[in-house]
Design a protein around this motif. Structure first.
Motif, short mmCIF file in Angstrom:
data_model
loop_
_atom_site.label_atom_id
_atom_site.label_comp_id
_atom_site.label_asym_id
_atom_site.label_seq_id
_atom_site.Cartn_x
_atom_site.Cartn_y
_atom_site.Cartn_z
N VAL A 49 0.99 -1.32 -0.13
CA VAL A 49 -0.10 0.02 0.07
C VAL A 49 0.85 1.49 0.10
N ASN A 50 0.51 2.14 -0.92
CA ASN A 50 1.37 3.42 -1.23
C ASN A 50 0.40 4.50 -1.13
N ILE A 51 0.59 5.29 0.04
CA ILE A 51 -0.46 6.27 -0.03
C ILE A 51 0.31 7.83 -0.23
N GLN A 52 -0.36 8.59 -1.10
CA GLN A 52 0.45 9.77 -1.26
C GLN A 52 -0.62 10.96 -1.32
N GLY A 89 -8.28 15.60 11.37
CA GLY A 89 -9.48 14.59 11.22
C GLY A 89 -9.51 13.91 10.28
N ALA A 90 -8.58 13.96 9.19
CA ALA A 90 -8.75 13.03 7.93
C ALA A 90 -8.72 11.54 8.37
N ASP A 91 -9.20 10.92 7.30
CA ASP A 91 -9.15 9.28 7.70
C ASP A 91 -7.81 8.68 7.56
N ASP A 92 -7.65 7.70 8.51
CA ASP A 92 -6.44 7.09 8.55
C ASP A 92 -6.59 5.74 7.67
N THR A 110 -5.58 2.14 8.53
CA THR A 110 -6.26 1.49 9.52
C THR A 110 -7.55 0.94 8.80
N LEU A 111 -8.28 1.79 7.90
CA LEU A 111 -9.53 1.46 7.39
C LEU A 111 -9.05 0.20 6.34
N GLN A 126 -5.27 -10.40 5.16
CA GLN A 126 -3.90 -10.74 5.14
C GLN A 126 -3.02 -9.56 5.39
N PRO A 127 -2.01 -9.44 6.17
CA PRO A 127 -1.16 -8.44 6.40
C PRO A 127 -0.54 -7.90 4.87
N PHE A 128 -0.24 -6.59 5.06
CA PHE A 128 0.33 -5.97 3.57
C PHE A 128 1.34 -5.14 4.15
#
Length: 303
Positions: A25-28, A35-38, A41-42, A49-51
């Motif tokens: 998972v790559n978040i940019q 208060g933005a979503d994590d 966690t979602l 399965q772990p990523f």
């Protein structure tokens, strides 16, 4: 590759790079409001399965993943699709009879359904009534699972079965090549072999419903009595259409003839000469006055 919009972030991009052995998972994002979503966690709630979020770790897992032989460890081959430079084989088995590595593979692919199909849920594959049809592509001596289908066998009175397709997935880059259609056809073949009462679909998406209807139409065309009945119905419909066209043509011709008769009668009635006070014919009735000789003859007759 999954691109997700995340609430509370501007121009956010969440890329889930999938492989049969792990997920990265790559978040940019450009900015982040309080208060933005994590996102991590979602995703963990929907990804049993772990990523990983580390690119190098993802590459290491992919390169070190052991090669698996589906033909030796996952059920029996029930179909094949030959393509240009590749071959896709379909393997069928009860889910409880598959090896642990295949169950883990299914668990890693299952979240893709949640992100691509509305209303999709996870399955409890420990139930012995679950069956799987795996689509495995073989190319250059390597095997890769490109899709799968899950079936559940319901009871049908008195001693029959009613299988239901609960999940079917083909990886997005490979959709449209007929792999999903081949898996559904396999489900119909399995139901026919077991003398099942029917084959049902659990809440099919519009695209799956259209695919099902096309496949069933192809299957109907393979039945001679269906083709004969359809040809007879088509011939009867064409004959009825020709009959209606002939009747409409006759009515049209009769109407045209009647109108022509009315026009001729009107012309004849308007051509009757009407004498004026001096005995000459009125030219407005469509009859021109005769020559001077004819006028003199009429005057002599009147005298």
């Amino acid at each position: 590759l999954l691109l997700l919009l995340v609430q509370g972030q501007n121009l956010a991009c969440c890329c889930c790079c999938y492989c049969c052995c792990c997920c990265r998972v790559n978040i940019q994002y450009e900015s982040k409001r309080p208060g933005a979503d994590d996102v991590l966690t979602l995703l963990q709630a929907w990804w049993p399965q772990p990523f990983t979020t580390d690119k190098q770790e993802f590459i290491n897992r992919v390169t070190s993943a052991p090669a698996r032989d589906f033909s030796q460890e996952v059920g029996t081959a029930v179909g094949r699709i030959a393509g240009k430079g590749y071959e896709v084989k379909l393997y069928h088995s009860r889910m409880v009879d598959t090896p642990d590595w295949f169950k883990e593979l299914h668990a890693r692919m299952e979240p893709l359904l949640v992100f691509t199909i509305d209303g999709a849920n996870f399955l409890d594959v420990r139930d012995s009534k679950w069956e799987v049809v795996a689509a495995v592509m073989e190319k250059d001596g390597q095997q890769c699972m490109i899709g799968y289908m899950m079936l559940y066998n319901f009871y049908a009175w008195p001693l029959n079965q009613r299988p239901r397709i609960a999940q079917i997935l083909v990886l997005p880059p490979l959709q449209g090549a007929g792999f999903g259609k081949a898996m559904i056809k396999t489900a119909y073949d399995l139901a026919q072999q077991r003398d099942a009462v029917d084959l049902t679909f659990e809440d099919p998406a519009p695209g799956l419903q259209r695919l099902r209807e096309k496949l069933e139409l192809d299957m109907l065309q393979s039945q001679p009595w269906i083709v004969e009945a359809a040809d007879a119905a088509l011939a009867a419909a064409q004959a009825e259409e020709m009959k209606q066209r002939a009747a409409a043509k006759a009515l049209y011709q009769a109407a045209v003839a009647k109108k022509q008769e009315q026009q001729q009668a009107a012309m004849q009635s308007s051509s009757v000469p009407v004498p004026m006070a001096d005995g000459r014919l009125h030219p407005s009735n469509g009859v021109q006055a005769g020559s001077e000789q004819q006028q003199q003859q009429q005057q002599q007759q009147q005298q």
